[in-house]
Design a protein around this motif. Structure first.
Motif, PDB file in Angstrom:
ATOM      1  N   LYS A 475      37.241  49.362  31.941  1.00 52.67           N
ATOM      2  CA  LYS A 475      38.044  48.130  32.375  1.00 52.67           C
ATOM      3  C   LYS A 475      37.147  47.004  32.469  1.00 52.67           C
ATOM      4  O   LYS A 475      36.067  47.092  32.586  1.00 52.67           O
ATOM      5  N   SER A 476      37.733  45.684  32.645  1.00 53.72           N
ATOM      6  CA  SER A 476      36.894  44.389  32.925  1.00 53.72           C
ATOM      7  C   SER A 476      37.059  44.339  34.359  1.00 53.72           C
ATOM      8  O   SER A 476      37.388  45.357  35.308  1.00 53.72           O
ATOM      9  N   LEU A 477      36.210  43.375  34.884  1.00 56.77           N
ATOM     10  CA  LEU A 477      36.023  43.191  36.360  1.00 56.77           C
ATOM     11  C   LEU A 477      37.386  43.082  37.162  1.00 56.77           C
ATOM     12  O   LEU A 477      37.437  43.811  38.315  1.00 56.77           O
ATOM     13  N   VAL A 478      38.222  42.169  36.743  1.00 52.90           N
ATOM     14  CA  VAL A 478      39.215  42.114  37.621  1.00 52.90           C
ATOM     15  C   VAL A 478      40.383  43.092  37.857  1.00 52.90           C
ATOM     16  O   VAL A 478      40.563  43.573  38.963  1.00 52.90           O
ATOM     17  N   PRO A 479      40.564  43.930  36.701  1.00 57.07           N
ATOM     18  CA  PRO A 479      41.291  45.301  36.840  1.00 57.07           C
ATOM     19  C   PRO A 479      40.754  46.300  37.909  1.00 57.07           C
ATOM     20  O   PRO A 479      41.262  46.822  38.673  1.00 57.07           O
ATOM     21  N   ALA A 480      39.191  46.476  37.749  1.00 57.77           N
ATOM     22  CA  ALA A 480      38.490  46.977  38.529  1.00 57.77           C
ATOM     23  C   ALA A 480      38.693  46.916  40.099  1.00 57.77           C
ATOM     24  O   ALA A 480      38.674  47.809  40.719  1.00 57.77           O
ATOM     25  N   ILE A 481      38.425  45.536  40.179  1.00 60.65           N
ATOM     26  CA  ILE A 481      38.548  45.187  41.675  1.00 60.65           C
ATOM     27  C   ILE A 481      39.994  45.363  42.541  1.00 60.65           C
ATOM     28  O   ILE A 481      40.156  45.718  43.321  1.00 60.65           O
ATOM     29  N   GLU A 482      40.766  45.066  41.136  1.00 59.13           N
ATOM     30  CA  GLU A 482      42.373  45.217  41.833  1.00 59.13           C
ATOM     31  C   GLU A 482      42.596  46.638  42.149  1.00 59.13           C
ATOM     32  O   GLU A 482      43.344  47.076  42.939  1.00 59.13           O
TER      33      GLU A 482
END
Length: 606
Positions: A475-482
């Motif tokens: 995953k990229s950063l944003v999906p991981a944080i979401e």
């Protein structure tokens, strides 16, 4: 009747010239009995520079014996030479001599004359479109010293320059206020021509900037009345140019051309080439507006010829070499002459000393060579042994340092990644324990808890791989944080919102991992310590910078009274510093916490 020269006679001559008492200045020079011919040459040059007889000024200056000059007369020599070159449009040489004149006046404590060169140099820099330099500091220095020492004429010049710096439509009040301030310092009758100059500047402003032509006429006539008393050609030249500008704005091109041709007939030497270049460009444009293209072309050719002769761009090459200005040849000869005898004495004394010690050195050197030959082999062996030991120690230190860094990294990852995941699972178990009989979404909570435990398992397992991010591998950063926010929000007591702007492309993998770990630790702190019901994570990319804001509405804390180690803030700060970023923590007891992090992306690029 003859006068005997006095040390400060040049100041008397200067005062007379500034009052435009040309005959009085000439009379003093003619009637003075000079013991030193260079003194007379300098006084003549002073007179010719002021009256713009440049050829005569050069002849007198070139005949000065610079080796015989006193310190004050050296300053005068450089002063007049610089002014003559500037008036002759040789800006490069004028600049070099002006710099040296200022330095020499400072040496002899003639501060007024030295300060005048701050304005001279300011105007040189400010007037040259080819030279990229910020001269404001020279103007500020000029004004400060003039005001401090109450030099009224220089104070007036300072306010005039400030007015010129504000020369635009919106600054009419500032322009007029500064010009009126300058007039206040020039009330003495000796400053009549300076007042005329200010009236001319006001006329230009009203004509060219605000186009209040009646006011422009009023002030140019006031200037003209004063200037006619003195009959100075180059001042009449500028007045005619200003009058022509006003008639041009009124559409009276015939009168405009008539005024410009009057200016062309005036005989004066001050900035002659630059002035003619400017005058011919005006005439070329005015004849073109009258559709008299043949005459316009003639004046355009004259303009081009004078523009090429001035060649300001080439002359200013040396202005970028302020610290490499060469000494004047004759001054250098003087310095060499002064040191010649001293050098001869040093050489002779050194020769005697050398002869005395050579025998002793030869004797000692013979014995020393024997000892060196015997010790050389031993020294080489010792150097080799020392080198090998140092290499061994360096290798051991590198291994220990690498092992220690790896341990620290592993400990940090366990705390930030697995610790955060298990903390979330623990929170959910606690939630189940408290509300097991009243929960409607029991299956969802069990499912999420199982997922968290599975995630913790995989994170521990993946730590054996060099660059496996656990959460970020696919995953990229944003999906991981979401996903992190979703897991943290499973309890109804906390809702985490994620907002992002500008993060269209993926960042470097290691950078994404580091940023995720930072945010993960911050969310863990909110869960453990904040007692918050709402939290938000905002990521914004501005060009090469990433801004992260994590906020909660929890109980807050006193930053100066908390244990950073216990809250994990020390670890977060270390991670941010490693990324060359900045972190700002703002928390008030009872009002929640806001943490702002700025990370430069370009510095952390792969």
């Amino acid at each position: 009747m003859c006068f005997t020269i006095k040390a400060q006679q040049y100041k008397v001559i200067d005062s007379l010239l500034n009052d435009y008492n040309i005959d009085g200045a000439r009379a003093i020079i003619s009637k003075t009995s000079y013991k030193d011919s260079s003194e007379k040459l300098l006084d003549n040059a002073q007179y010719y520079v002021f009256t713009n007889q440049l050829d005569s000024a050069f002849i007198n200056l070139f005949n000065v014996d610079t080796l015989s000059l006193s310190p004050i007369n050296k300053a005068r020599y450089l002063d007049y030479l610089g002014k003559t070159h500037i008036a002759d449009d040789d800006i490069d040489k004028g600049y070099l001599y002006s710099i040296r004149a200022k330095e020499q006046y400072l040496k002899v404590k003639e501060l007024y004359d030295a300060n005048a060169f701050n304005l001279t140099l300011y105007n040189l820099f400010a007037d040259q479109e080819y030279y990229n330099y910020e001269p404001d500091q020279l103007l500020e220095l000029f004004g400060e010293q003039a005001i401090e020492n109450e030099w009224n004429d220089q104070v007036a010049d300072y306010y005039i320059q400030i007015a010129l710096l504000n020369f635009n439509y919106d600054n009419k009040k500032e322009v007029m206020q500064n010009l009126d301030l300058a007039l206040e310092y020039l009330k003495d009758d000796n400053y009549a021509l300076e007042r005329a100059r200010i009236f001319a500047i006001k006329s230009v402003y009203y004509a060219q900037i605000t186009q209040e032509l009646d006011s422009a006429d009023y002030y140019i006539e006031k200037a003209d009345v004063i200037e006619k008393r003195f009959n100075i050609p180059y001042k009449t030249y500028y007045t005619l140019i200003n009058k022509a500008a006003i008639t041009r704005l009124r559409g009276n091109y015939k009168e405009t051309i008539n005024l410009l041709k009057q200016a062309e007939t005036l005989k004066h030497n001050l900035y002659k080439k630059s002035n003619l270049k400017f005058l011919y460009s005006l005439l070329a444009n005015d004849y073109e507006d009258q559709e008299n293209y043949k005459t316009s072309l003639e004046y355009l050719k004259k303009h081009i010829n004078y523009r090429d002769s001035v060649n300001i761009a080439d002359q200013f090459v040396n202005l970028t070499k302020y610290q490499t200005v060469q000494k004047d040849k004759q001054i250098l000869l003087e310095q060499q002459q002064k040191t010649k005898n001293k050098n001869l004495a040093i050489i002779f004394g050194g020769f005697l000393i050398a002869v005395s010690i050579i025998g002793l050195l030869v004797y000692k050197n013979t014995n020393r060579k024997k000892k060196i030959a015997e010790q050389q082999s031993e020294l080489e062996k010792q150097k080799l042994q020392t080198f090998l030991k140092e290499q061994e120690l360096t290798t051991i230190d590198a291994i220990i340092e690498g092992q220690e860094k790896e341990r620290q990294k592993l400990a940090g990852d366990l705390h930030d990644s697995v610790g955060a995941t298990l903390a979330t699972a623990r929170l959910q178990f606690s939630h189940l324990k408290k509300h097991k009989n009243s929960l409607d979404n029991l299956d969802d909570i069990f499912s999420n808890t199982e997922e968290l435990l599975s995630q913790a398992y995989h994170e521990i397992r993946n730590m054996s791989h060099l660059k496996n991010s656990g959460v970020l591998a696919k995953k990229s950063l944003v999906p991981a944080i979401e996903n992190l926010a979703k897991n943290a929000s499973v309890s109804t007591s906390l809702q985490v919102e994620v907002n992002h702007y500008g993060l269209e492309d993926r960042l470097d993998n290691n950078l994404e991992i580091s940023i995720f770990r930072i945010i993960q630790e911050l969310v863990t702190n909110i869960i453990k310590h904040a007692n918050a019901s709402e939290a938000s994570i905002t990521l914004t990319q501005h060009d090469d910078d990433l801004n992260i804001i994590v906020e909660d509405n929890g109980k807050g804390f006193n930053l100066s009274a908390i244990d950073k180690q216990g809250l994990g803030l020390s670890s977060i700060e270390k991670r941010v510093n490693f990324l060359h970023g900045d972190i700002n923590i703002d928390s008030t007891v009872g009002k929640g916490t806001t943490i702002i992090i700025d990370i430069p992306l370009k510095t952390n690029a792969s």
